[in-house]
Design a protein around this motif. Structure first.
Motif, mmCIF file in Angstrom:
data_model
loop_
_atom_site.group_PDB
_atom_site.id
_atom_site.type_symbol
_atom_site.label_atom_id
_atom_site.label_comp_id
_atom_site.label_asym_id
_atom_site.label_seq_id
_atom_site.Cartn_x
_atom_site.Cartn_y
_atom_site.Cartn_z
ATOM 1 N N ILE A 198 0.850 -1.193 0.000
ATOM 2 C CA ILE A 198 0.000 0.000 0.000
ATOM 3 C C ILE A 198 0.885 1.241 0.000
ATOM 4 O O ILE A 198 1.679 1.447 0.922
ATOM 5 C CB ILE A 198 -0.944 0.010 1.210
ATOM 6 N N VAL A 199 0.759 2.051 -1.038
ATOM 7 C CA VAL A 199 1.559 3.271 -1.147
ATOM 8 C C VAL A 199 0.908 4.401 -0.367
ATOM 9 O O VAL A 199 1.539 5.079 0.443
ATOM 10 C CB VAL A 199 1.727 3.693 -2.623
ATOM 11 N N ILE A 249 -9.818 5.710 -1.509
ATOM 12 C CA ILE A 249 -9.133 5.040 -2.614
ATOM 13 C C ILE A 249 -7.747 4.620 -2.123
ATOM 14 O O ILE A 249 -6.972 5.445 -1.638
ATOM 15 C CB ILE A 249 -8.999 5.961 -3.835
ATOM 16 N N ILE A 250 -7.469 3.327 -2.241
ATOM 17 C CA ILE A 250 -6.174 2.796 -1.831
ATOM 18 C C ILE A 250 -5.321 2.568 -3.078
ATOM 19 O O ILE A 250 -5.732 1.870 -4.008
ATOM 20 C CB ILE A 250 -6.339 1.489 -1.046
ATOM 21 N N PHE A 251 -4.142 3.172 -3.095
ATOM 22 C CA PHE A 251 -3.221 3.069 -4.230
ATOM 23 C C PHE A 251 -2.135 2.052 -3.882
ATOM 24 O O PHE A 251 -1.432 2.203 -2.875
ATOM 25 C CB PHE A 251 -2.596 4.429 -4.538
ATOM 26 N N LEU A 252 -1.993 1.043 -4.723
ATOM 27 C CA LEU A 252 -1.052 -0.038 -4.481
ATOM 28 C C LEU A 252 0.214 0.134 -5.315
ATOM 29 O O LEU A 252 0.227 0.852 -6.314
ATOM 30 C CB LEU A 252 -1.707 -1.387 -4.800
ATOM 31 N N SER A 265 6.498 6.964 -3.964
ATOM 32 C CA SER A 265 7.111 6.063 -4.947
ATOM 33 C C SER A 265 6.301 5.959 -6.236
ATOM 34 O O SER A 265 6.836 5.583 -7.272
ATOM 35 C CB SER A 265 7.284 4.670 -4.339
ATOM 36 N N ASP A 266 5.004 6.330 -6.163
ATOM 37 C CA ASP A 266 4.182 6.300 -7.384
ATOM 38 C C ASP A 266 4.208 7.636 -8.124
ATOM 39 O O ASP A 266 3.456 7.839 -9.072
ATOM 40 C CB ASP A 266 2.742 5.898 -7.066
#
Length: 248
Positions: free
Chosen positions: A160-161, A171-174, A226-227
């Motif tokens: 998980i970012v 909203i979960i960004f992976l 990191s994204d």
């Protein structure tokens, strides 16, 4: 009527909570203000309150010492603390209520309402879980179950970012570029994500510090994830964040 005692080593903190309860939570009857843990243990033993407002950081006898000394008695707890990052994560994981000082009135009212609805057995289970996490932090799970079309997907916390608020959704960004939308508020998700690397950096953003690429002090402070996402640090979160990353 809920009977309560307040335990804190600071007189001002005792007076503030007592004032707030009297004016905003009339269903709570304060039986005693206890200056320190020793006095608190005695009051719990003698008065048998329904609820204890318990400070954590106290000299000689701290909040957890109070819990341990009175664990044979039935009462519910709302913790009060300035902040301790690890302890707060343990509270969230166990789903027990805590109030950050200075105590917000709306959060106080919400915590009292939750206590009114909670069951004794359920509360004791959560308390046992809290004490387990505090004593054995390595036992905190490394994955979280997130709903998918077919059921639930077990996602490692490390994947998980960041999490971003979208009204009553999150909203979960992976790390694999996928996004998962949950029908939970960011505050609820923050309570679920107990892993020590997560920090609420902004009203709308919860980040995984393991995915911070850079931290910039300019323009009020922001992080590069990191994204590739840049996220500003809220002014009222900046001091806590700096301490957090120094300890991380």
């Amino acid at each position: 009527m809920i009977t309560a005692i307040i335990i804190d080593d600071e007189k001002n903190a005792l007076d503030v909570v007592a004032f707030q309860l009297k004016n905003y939570c009339p269903e709570v009857k304060v039986l005693k203000l206890c200056h320190g843990g020793e006095e608190g243990i005695k009051a719990i033993t003698e008065l048998h309150p329904d609820l204890v407002f318990l400070d954590i950081e106290m000299p000689k006898v701290n909040g957890f010492d109070v819990l341990d000394s009175t664990k044979h008695l039935k009462y519910k707890v709302i913790f009060t603390t300035a902040y301790d990052q690890f302890a707060i994560k343990a509270f969230k994981y166990s789903a027990l209520d805590y109030l950050l000082k200075p105590i917000d009135i709306e959060e106080l009212k919400t915590a009292v309402n939750k206590i009114k609805k909670s069951q004794e057995g359920d509360f004791r289970n959560k308390l046992d879980l809290l004490l387990t996490q505090l004593n054995f932090p390595a036992s905190v799970p490394k994955k979280i179950a997130l709903p998918s079309g077919e059921g639930y997907e077990m996602i490692p916390y490390s994947n998980i970012v960041r999490c971003e608020s979208d009204s009553n959704y999150t909203i979960i960004f992976l790390s694999d570029k996928r996004k998962i939308t949950l029908s939970k508020t960011l505050k609820e998700v923050e309570g679920i994500l107990n892993y020590v690397s997560f920090f609420r950096i902004h009203h709308s953003h919860l980040i995984n510090a393991d995915h911070i690429s850079k931290f910039y002090k300019t323009d009020g402070g922001y992080v590069l994830m990191s994204d590739g996402t840049q996220i500003n640090i809220s002014r009222n979160k900046k001091e806590a964040f700096l301490e957090f990353i120094n300890q991380h």
